[in-house]
Design an enzyme around this catalytic site. Structure first.
Site, short mmCIF file in Angstrom:
data_model
loop_
_atom_site.label_atom_id
_atom_site.label_comp_id
_atom_site.label_asym_id
_atom_site.label_seq_id
_atom_site.Cartn_x
_atom_site.Cartn_y
_atom_site.Cartn_z
N LEU A 1 50.13 3.54 18.62
CA LEU A 1 48.78 3.11 19.16
C LEU A 1 48.28 4.26 20.19
O LEU A 1 48.96 4.36 21.32
CB LEU A 1 48.76 1.87 19.39
CG LEU A 1 49.40 0.76 18.49
CD1 LEU A 1 49.30 -0.60 19.13
CD2 LEU A 1 48.49 0.63 17.50
N GLY B 1 44.94 4.59 21.08
CA GLY B 1 43.35 4.53 21.34
C GLY B 1 43.16 4.25 22.71
O GLY B 1 41.82 4.26 23.16
N LYS C 1 45.28 8.62 27.06
CA LYS C 1 46.52 8.28 27.94
C LYS C 1 47.55 9.25 27.57
O LYS C 1 48.53 9.61 28.35
CB LYS C 1 46.69 6.87 28.26
CG LYS C 1 47.65 6.63 29.14
CD LYS C 1 47.92 5.08 29.38
CE LYS C 1 48.86 4.71 30.63
NZ LYS C 1 49.26 3.34 30.42
N GLN D 1 40.63 3.71 14.39
CA GLN D 1 40.35 2.39 14.66
C GLN D 1 38.79 2.18 14.43
O GLN D 1 38.24 3.29 14.75
CB GLN D 1 40.69 2.37 16.32
CG GLN D 1 40.56 0.82 16.59
CD GLN D 1 40.63 0.64 18.31
OE1 GLN D 1 39.92 1.51 19.15
NE2 GLN D 1 41.77 0.08 18.83
N GLY E 1 40.52 -4.00 19.70
CA GLY E 1 41.69 -4.67 19.95
C GLY E 1 42.85 -4.05 18.89
O GLY E 1 42.40 -3.50 17.78
N HIS E 2 44.13 -3.96 19.39
CA HIS E 2 45.01 -3.38 18.38
C HIS E 2 45.50 -3.98 17.28
O HIS E 2 46.13 -3.73 16.20
CB HIS E 2 46.29 -2.96 18.96
CG HIS E 2 47.10 -4.01 20.02
ND1 HIS E 2 47.33 -5.01 19.94
CD2 HIS E 2 47.09 -3.77 21.51
CE1 HIS E 2 47.70 -5.62 20.71
NE2 HIS E 2 47.96 -4.81 22.02
N LYS F 1 52.29 1.72 32.87
CA LYS F 1 50.82 1.15 33.09
C LYS F 1 50.26 1.47 34.34
O LYS F 1 48.99 1.32 34.79
CB LYS F 1 51.13 -0.23 33.27
CG LYS F 1 51.67 -0.63 31.67
CD LYS F 1 50.62 -0.58 30.47
CE LYS F 1 51.15 -0.99 29.29
NZ LYS F 1 50.25 -0.52 27.94
#
Length: 479
Positions: free
Chosen positions: A89, A91, A103, A168, A196-197, A374
């Site tokens: 993922l 996005g 990121k 996405q 959302g994922h 994070k």
């Protein structure tokens, strides 16, 4: 799932307005079906509340270490890898850390980005086992261009492969007052948001990638977040997943006191299925039970294993839609301007799909498989000598214990702030904890040992260099 189901009259639901807008944006039938499911939950007033009276705690699950000991020896890993795809993922922009690009393009260790390490892991596995495991990045409209530009420069061979990018979808923002599509003529792009994922499932279906992967002989899909450096392709888990013939397996970790506010795994009484319960799904009167980590023991790492053939069958049986629980976020259409109209952003989580499979299961994995970056606290520790990059391009703990880092949010919250104050990351190999209060600038030759607190109460940054600090609370203000 408990729900409030008082619906407005059908004619008051402006569904055709959303459909027209999504048709104009060329969203797939699968993407539209998923949004329609979410929108219908919204207008029905579905709360999504799941009280303790409707679930049973999950107390026992298979452990990865036990599976390794009891697993089949001599499994044909080469053949399994030919049937496997790794999907990351990708996005997110990392806005909470002050980033304005994907990121995964943040440098994390030794000059390498998340994306470098992920790409090198794939290449290492391919070379070692002489098997071309497939690689897919799920990008968003915010990360696609930057990511592909980086791959073109650093890993052009991967970019040339088929289906390396899964895009996405976009989701319409819903005007909270009218329940119509949000409008913002000043910047029409702000009328849309990420879904959302959980969007991974309609994206796979609607793009045709699901069918193409299956046609190419790919059965097993490992999905994880690009910022989780612990989420590597574990061959013991792959062998277990393949031999189990399950449709869906979630990697979970045991909850610790620091995890009590986060979601947990449970089993729904009415049908016996595993479900994810997030804090927003818990009634106030059950909060004490929700936070009881001895009762609800496991949380989702977002490392998931999906059998693509069974996913396809499940989607086909449900008109192309997985009925995932709705996550409703109330914001303003321009998130940076609180005076703009209020909107609902409708999202889903991919882990919630565990309740959509008859044969879903979960496996308890070591905490080392859940190592997301994070915050700048995580990044500071990761860049130190407490962690190292292996031959396989994985990042592992080198120190006796992982250091607990607590930097002053006023001065280290954003990556550019962190980098301005850490021209040289100190040695943390023998550090248990480091707390920094105020602006402390780390220069070369600093070693932190044991439990250390550094305080600077002055207005100016104070440099620390060429010293070992061991089990001390040091006021550096006057230095």
């Amino acid at each position: 799932m408990s729900a409030t189901t008082t619906a407005p009259a059908t004619e008051t639901i402006p569904w055709e307005l959303f459909q027209a807008k999504m048709d104009k944006a060329k969203l797939s039938k699968a993407a539209q079906g998923s949004f329609q499911h979410n929108f219908e939950q919204l207008v029905r007033g579905v709360t999504g509340l799941l009280p303790d009276s409707e679930i049973d705690p999950v107390q026992e699950l298979p452990q990865l270490e036990a599976l390794k000991e009891s697993g089949e020896k001599g499994a044909d890993i080469k053949e399994l890898l030919k049937k496997t795809a790794v999907l990351k993922l990708n996005g997110g922009l990392g806005t909470s850390m002050g980033l304005e690009k994907a990121k995964s393009l943040l440098e994390v260790k030794g000059g390498k980005t998340f994306l470098d390490l992920i790409a090198e892991q794939i290449k290492y596995t391919r070379q070692k086992y002489d098997s071309k495991v497939r690689f897919v990045l799920m990008n968003s409209f915010s990360t696609s261009a930057d990511t592909k530009d980086y791959l073109r420069k650093a890993h052009a061979d991967l970019l040339d492969e088929p289906d390396v990018e899964l895009m996405q979808n976009m989701s319409c923002k819903v005007d909270a007052a009218t329940m119509k599509p949000a409008e913002y003529p000043e910047n029409p792009e702000m009328e849309w948001c990420p879904p959302g994922h959980g969007d991974i499932y309609p994206s796979l279906l609607g793009s045709g990638m699901l069918d193409r992967l299956i046609a190419d002989g790919i059965t097993y899909l490992f999905v994880s977040n690009s910022d989780n450096l612990g989420a590597t392709l574990d061959l013991d888990l792959l062998s277990y997943f393949a031999s189990s013939d399950k449709g869906f397996v979630m990697e979970v970790c045991e909850r610790q006191s620091s995890d009590k506010k986060g979601g947990h795994l449970a089993r729904r009484k009415k049908d016996g299925r595993l479900v994810l319960r997030e804090s927003a799904m818990c009634p106030d009167e059950d909060k004490h039970k929700f936070e009881d980590i001895s009762l609800h023991k496991f949380f989702n790492t977002n490392n998931l294993w999906v059998n693509l053939r069974k996913l396809k069958a499940t989607l086909d049986a449900n008109d192309g839609v997985l009925a995932l629980p709705l996550i409703k976020n109330k914001k303003t259409v321009n998130p940076r301007d609180s005076s703009t109209p209020a909107v609902f952003q409708l999202e889903t989580a991919m882990g919630s799909a565990i309740e959509c499979f008859d044969d879903a299961d979960a496996v308890v994995v070591p905490r080392s498989r859940f190592a997301p970056v994070k915050t700048c606290n995580d990044l500071f520790g990761l860049r130190s000598d407490a962690f190292k990059v292996t031959e396989e391009s994985t990042v592992v703990l080198a120190a006796p214990v992982p250091p607990l880092i607590k930097l002053d949010d006023k001065h280290y919250k954003l990556v550019d702030q962190l980098e301005a104050l850490t021209p040289a990351v100190p040695s943390l190999f023998n550090c248990k904890s480091l707390t920094v209060k105020g602006r402390v600038k780390f220069e070369s030759g600093v070693a932190i040992v044991g439990d250390v607190t550094l305080t600077n109460s002055s207005d100016k940054a104070v440099a620390v260099r060429d010293r070992k600090i061991e089990n001390e609370e040091v006021d550096v203000s006057s230095q």
